[in-house]
Design an enzyme around this catalytic site. Sequence first.
Site, PDB file in Angstrom:
ATOM      1  N   ARG A 163       7.541   8.406   1.341  1.00  0.00           N
ATOM      2  CA  ARG A 163       7.794   6.760   1.488  1.00  0.00           C
ATOM      3  C   ARG A 163       8.903   6.537   2.540  1.00  0.00           C
ATOM      4  O   ARG A 163       8.879   5.861   3.245  1.00  0.00           O
ATOM      5  CB  ARG A 163       7.871   6.331   0.049  1.00  0.00           C
ATOM      6  CG  ARG A 163       6.600   6.240  -0.591  1.00  0.00           C
ATOM      7  CD  ARG A 163       6.849   5.410  -1.766  1.00  0.00           C
ATOM      8  NE  ARG A 163       5.577   5.310  -2.433  1.00  0.00           N
ATOM      9  CZ  ARG A 163       5.228   6.042  -3.692  1.00  0.00           C
ATOM     10  NH1 ARG A 163       6.120   7.141  -3.856  1.00  0.00           N
ATOM     11  NH2 ARG A 163       4.246   5.622  -4.477  1.00  0.00           N
TER      12      ARG A 163
ATOM     13  N   TYR B 252       0.771  -1.097   0.207  1.00  0.00           N
ATOM     14  CA  TYR B 252      -0.063  -0.194  -0.057  1.00  0.00           C
ATOM     15  C   TYR B 252       0.768   1.263   0.051  1.00  0.00           C
ATOM     16  O   TYR B 252       0.450   2.244  -0.703  1.00  0.00           O
ATOM     17  CB  TYR B 252      -0.967   0.183   1.238  1.00  0.00           C
ATOM     18  CG  TYR B 252      -1.772   1.310   1.212  1.00  0.00           C
ATOM     19  CD1 TYR B 252      -3.205   1.233   0.495  1.00  0.00           C
ATOM     20  CD2 TYR B 252      -1.510   2.294   1.982  1.00  0.00           C
ATOM     21  CE1 TYR B 252      -3.922   2.365   0.823  1.00  0.00           C
ATOM     22  CE2 TYR B 252      -2.070   3.527   2.281  1.00  0.00           C
ATOM     23  CZ  TYR B 252      -3.430   3.621   1.397  1.00  0.00           C
ATOM     24  OH  TYR B 252      -4.368   4.723   1.614  1.00  0.00           O
TER      25      TYR B 252
ATOM     26  N   ARG C 123      -5.167   1.472  -8.472  1.00  0.00           N
ATOM     27  CA  ARG C 123      -3.856   0.916  -7.791  1.00  0.00           C
ATOM     28  C   ARG C 123      -3.708  -0.578  -7.638  1.00  0.00           C
ATOM     29  O   ARG C 123      -4.310  -1.118  -6.642  1.00  0.00           O
ATOM     30  CB  ARG C 123      -3.664   1.336  -6.189  1.00  0.00           C
ATOM     31  CG  ARG C 123      -3.432   3.220  -6.197  1.00  0.00           C
ATOM     32  CD  ARG C 123      -3.531   3.582  -4.758  1.00  0.00           C
ATOM     33  NE  ARG C 123      -3.491   5.041  -4.711  1.00  0.00           N
ATOM     34  CZ  ARG C 123      -3.457   5.886  -3.609  1.00  0.00           C
ATOM     35  NH1 ARG C 123      -3.727   5.394  -2.590  1.00  0.00           N
ATOM     36  NH2 ARG C 123      -3.451   7.240  -3.775  1.00  0.00           N
TER      37      ARG C 123
ATOM     38  N   ARG D 276      14.725  11.524  -2.307  1.00  0.00           N
ATOM     39  CA  ARG D 276      15.302  10.410  -1.540  1.00  0.00           C
ATOM     40  C   ARG D 276      16.576  10.635  -1.089  1.00  0.00           C
ATOM     41  O   ARG D 276      16.991   9.895   0.000  1.00  0.00           O
ATOM     42  CB  ARG D 276      15.353   8.906  -2.668  1.00  0.00           C
ATOM     43  CG  ARG D 276      14.195   8.595  -3.104  1.00  0.00           C
ATOM     44  CD  ARG D 276      13.337   7.758  -2.025  1.00  0.00           C
ATOM     45  NE  ARG D 276      12.097   7.737  -2.542  1.00  0.00           N
ATOM     46  CZ  ARG D 276      10.861   8.385  -2.582  1.00  0.00           C
ATOM     47  NH1 ARG D 276      10.780   9.301  -2.045  1.00  0.00           N
ATOM     48  NH2 ARG D 276       9.662   7.654  -2.947  1.00  0.00           N
TER      49      ARG D 276
ATOM     50  N   SER E  35      -2.000  14.404   7.911  1.00  0.00           N
ATOM     51  CA  SER E  35      -3.014  14.084   7.029  1.00  0.00           C
ATOM     52  C   SER E  35      -4.472  13.680   7.547  1.00  0.00           C
ATOM     53  O   SER E  35      -4.725  13.300   8.835  1.00  0.00           O
ATOM     54  CB  SER E  35      -2.871  12.930   6.450  1.00  0.00           C
ATOM     55  OG  SER E  35      -3.773  12.092   5.694  1.00  0.00           O
TER      56      SER E  35
ATOM     57  N   HIS F 236       1.613  13.022  -5.937  1.00  0.00           N
ATOM     58  CA  HIS F 236       1.077  12.065  -5.053  1.00  0.00           C
ATOM     59  C   HIS F 236       2.135  11.013  -5.125  1.00  0.00           C
ATOM     60  O   HIS F 236       1.717   9.801  -5.013  1.00  0.00           O
ATOM     61  CB  HIS F 236      -0.276  11.667  -5.204  1.00  0.00           C
ATOM     62  CG  HIS F 236      -0.964  11.677  -4.090  1.00  0.00           C
ATOM     63  ND1 HIS F 236      -1.956  12.540  -3.494  1.00  0.00           N
ATOM     64  CD2 HIS F 236      -1.055  10.452  -3.248  1.00  0.00           C
ATOM     65  CE1 HIS F 236      -2.221  12.200  -2.399  1.00  0.00           C
ATOM     66  NE2 HIS F 236      -2.073  10.894  -2.147  1.00  0.00           N
TER      67      HIS F 236
ATOM     68  N   LYS G  99      -1.883  21.433  -2.748  1.00  0.00           N
ATOM     69  CA  LYS G  99      -1.102  20.102  -2.969  1.00  0.00           C
ATOM     70  C   LYS G  99      -1.628  19.363  -4.424  1.00  0.00           C
ATOM     71  O   LYS G  99      -2.954  19.024  -4.316  1.00  0.00           O
ATOM     72  CB  LYS G  99      -1.018  19.301  -1.846  1.00  0.00           C
ATOM     73  CG  LYS G  99       0.003  18.096  -2.002  1.00  0.00           C
ATOM     74  CD  LYS G  99       0.235  17.424  -0.743  1.00  0.00           C
ATOM     75  CE  LYS G  99       1.054  16.295  -0.821  1.00  0.00           C
ATOM     76  NZ  LYS G  99       0.327  15.070  -1.247  1.00  0.00           N
TER      77      LYS G  99
ATOM     78  N   TYR H 132      -8.091  16.795   3.390  1.00  0.00           N
ATOM     79  CA  TYR H 132      -8.958  15.932   2.249  1.00  0.00           C
ATOM     80  C   TYR H 132     -10.292  16.737   2.501  1.00  0.00           C
ATOM     81  O   TYR H 132     -10.668  16.572   3.276  1.00  0.00           O
ATOM     82  CB  TYR H 132      -8.796  14.562   2.375  1.00  0.00           C
ATOM     83  CG  TYR H 132      -7.847  13.843   1.953  1.00  0.00           C
ATOM     84  CD1 TYR H 132      -7.147  14.152   0.610  1.00  0.00           C
ATOM     85  CD2 TYR H 132      -7.135  12.694   2.539  1.00  0.00           C
ATOM     86  CE1 TYR H 132      -6.157  13.363   0.096  1.00  0.00           C
ATOM     87  CE2 TYR H 132      -6.036  11.804   1.954  1.00  0.00           C
ATOM     88  CZ  TYR H 132      -5.486  12.468   0.689  1.00  0.00           C
ATOM     89  OH  TYR H 132      -4.530  11.811   0.210  1.00  0.00           O
TER      90      TYR H 132
HETATM   91  C1  LIG Z   1       1.071   5.530   2.038  1.00  0.00           C
HETATM   92  C2  LIG Z   1       0.908   6.837   1.608  1.00  0.00           C
HETATM   93  C3  LIG Z   1      -0.242   7.487   1.968  1.00  0.00           C
HETATM   94  C4  LIG Z   1      -0.306   8.946   1.580  1.00  0.00           C
HETATM   95  N1  LIG Z   1      -1.277   9.719   2.158  1.00  0.00           N
HETATM   96  C5  LIG Z   1      -1.451  10.886   2.053  1.00  0.00           C
HETATM   97  C6  LIG Z   1      -2.509  11.779   2.433  1.00  0.00           C
HETATM   98  O1  LIG Z   1      -3.152  11.119   3.366  1.00  0.00           O
HETATM   99  N2  LIG Z   1      -2.540  12.967   2.051  1.00  0.00           N
HETATM  100  C7  LIG Z   1      -1.748  13.515   1.239  1.00  0.00           C
HETATM  101  O2  LIG Z   1      -1.996  14.720   0.654  1.00  0.00           O
HETATM  102  N3  LIG Z   1      -0.658  12.744   0.407  1.00  0.00           N
HETATM  103  C8  LIG Z   1      -0.732  11.620   0.971  1.00  0.00           C
HETATM  104  N4  LIG Z   1       0.241  10.763  -0.031  1.00  0.00           N
HETATM  105  C9  LIG Z   1       1.154  11.546  -0.894  1.00  0.00           C
HETATM  106  C10 LIG Z   1       2.441  12.046   0.111  1.00  0.00           C
HETATM  107  O3  LIG Z   1       2.160  12.968   0.589  1.00  0.00           O
HETATM  108  C11 LIG Z   1       3.385  12.562  -1.187  1.00  0.00           C
HETATM  109  O4  LIG Z   1       2.835  13.410  -1.921  1.00  0.00           O
HETATM  110  C12 LIG Z   1       3.986  11.409  -2.241  1.00  0.00           C
HETATM  111  O5  LIG Z   1       4.045  10.125  -1.551  1.00  0.00           O
HETATM  112  C13 LIG Z   1       5.354  11.760  -2.790  1.00  0.00           C
HETATM  113  O6  LIG Z   1       6.458  11.603  -2.194  1.00  0.00           O
HETATM  114  P1  LIG Z   1       7.425  10.105  -1.944  1.00  0.00           P
HETATM  115  O7  LIG Z   1       7.962   9.880  -3.256  1.00  0.00           O
HETATM  116  O8  LIG Z   1       8.252  10.908  -1.076  1.00  0.00           O
HETATM  117  O9  LIG Z   1       6.474   9.087  -1.611  1.00  0.00           O
HETATM  118  C14 LIG Z   1       0.577   9.437   0.754  1.00  0.00           C
HETATM  119  C15 LIG Z   1       1.555   8.740   0.178  1.00  0.00           C
HETATM  120  C16 LIG Z   1       2.099   7.483   0.582  1.00  0.00           C
HETATM  121  C17 LIG Z   1       2.946   6.605   0.044  1.00  0.00           C
END
Ligand SMILES: Cc1cc2nc3c(=O)[nH]c(=O)nc-3n(C[C@H](O)[C@H](O)[C@H](O)COP(=O)(O)O)c2cc1C
Length: 446
Positions: free
Chosen positions: A391, A65, A206, A371, A147, A329, A305, A171
């Site tokens: 992540r 997930y 997904r 990263r 979140s 995202h 965002k 949200y």
């Molecule tokens: C498991 C998971 C849950 C996420 N939940 C939210 C969320 O609740 N609200 C939101 O705006 N973005 C959410 N995101 C998106 C992250 O805020 C971010 O935009 C995205 O993961 C990109 O960053 P990364 O490459 O560092 O993972 C989620 C991402 C992941 C991986």
Amino acid sequence: MSQNNDIDAAIGGTWSKHTLVVYGQGTLPSTGTYDANKLEEKAREVTKGNQGNGSSFTCAAAFLYTFGSAGLSSTDRANRKAIDRWRIIPRMLRDASTRSLDTTIFGVKYKAPVFVAPVGVQSILHPDGELASAAAGANVGIPIIMSTASSYTIEQVATANGNGQRWYQLYWPVNKEVTVSLLQRAKKAGFTTLVVTLDTMVLGWRPHDLDTAYLPFFAGVGTAVGISDPAFMAVQGLEPITEPRRKYPLDMEAHRQLLKAGDREALLESELGKAWIGQTTSGVFKTWEDLTHLRENWEGPIVLKGIQCVEDARLAIGAGMDGIVVSNHGGRQVDGAIPSFVALEQVCGDAKIREAQEAGKFTVLFDSGIRTGSDVIKALAMGAQGVLVARPMMYGLAIAGQKGVEDVFRGLLAETEITLGLSGYKSVADVWGKRDEVLQRLDWLA
Ligand SMILES: Cc1cc2nc3c(=O)[nH]c(=O)nc-3n(C[C@H](O)[C@H](O)[C@H](O)COP(=O)(O)O)c2cc1C
């Protein structure tokens, strides 16, 4: 040049001193690694081993997930490639002996231009979930963005974050009373900036989760903000639940069995989960005009965002917004979408947006693929005023809870500060928006 023999001073920066803790005291990372690729593998490994309620599937699905993206994950891969093909040009014989990552956003000083990204349902990977990452953010000294899909309430996360700096991610509920109630609670709990996520009006396609029929909300995880909310619960004809039940590990199959057996608690959790999704990832698409309602009900800065093009960034300025997060995202919503770093290049290459940034009227943040410390510097040089990291934070959490999250960010910030100095710069201002001076694009690397 600084003249001293003090090893502490010779390290030359605040965050860089973390290397002393490692080399000097022999302290190994609680996550087992500072390498972002290995971190992901390690998290995959530890979640495999976690049996949950008798099912090894539960935590493996939780890992997927987090790791997974939309469709074939092509945008997720492209996010990394796009960052990778820009390279830093290190400059020599410049005094970068004293370095700082300090920055100011919306008139507030931050110790680094790095945010703990909003990530929902964190308790699928660790029982402490958002409480751990909120405490980690405060301990490390960087801001968190909480979140709306959190596994803990707004008030619980604020308490865990203590004197830390915190923003709230919305949200956007369908129901206006629920929206206002969330905003009021966030304000009261000390969240200073509102981040409105626009790219999730409906959940992306997904396969990782579809293949395992894994959606935590349907089992009552990620609903804490809703079930603790008086306005949301009033719509359900119920009283708010201020201490949501801890559910770890989350076993979807066991939950389904309980539903089949008519378990009342499981049924209620499911119904509330569906109702919460119905409010927040509702399939009801908002439009630019709807932002007026948020502006009327939130006094502080508002950041949108999910922006991916110049035109939408300009519309955000036109709508009186204070900033944007250029984000796709993490490739979790539109597979085949352009890499977020390409969007950043275009947005920050626009004269009108740049002018608004320079005038202090508009802030551009970035995420999707950060990263390493080099990635942070590349994003700053491209014109972002800060970055969000998602992540890697979740992997740190899965492996070692709060300490794991702390080590992920301490490592990232140390690397950022060291790379900044080795590239010939000593502050965020030195590199910010200086793409052509700091970076070079190598298309053959893509
Ligand atoms: C498991 C998971 C849950 C996420 N939940 C939210 C969320 O609740 N609200 C939101 O705006 N973005 C959410 N995101 C998106 C992250 O805020 C971010 O935009 C995205 O993961 C990109 O960053 P990364 O490459 O560092 O993972 C989620 C991402 C992941 C991986």
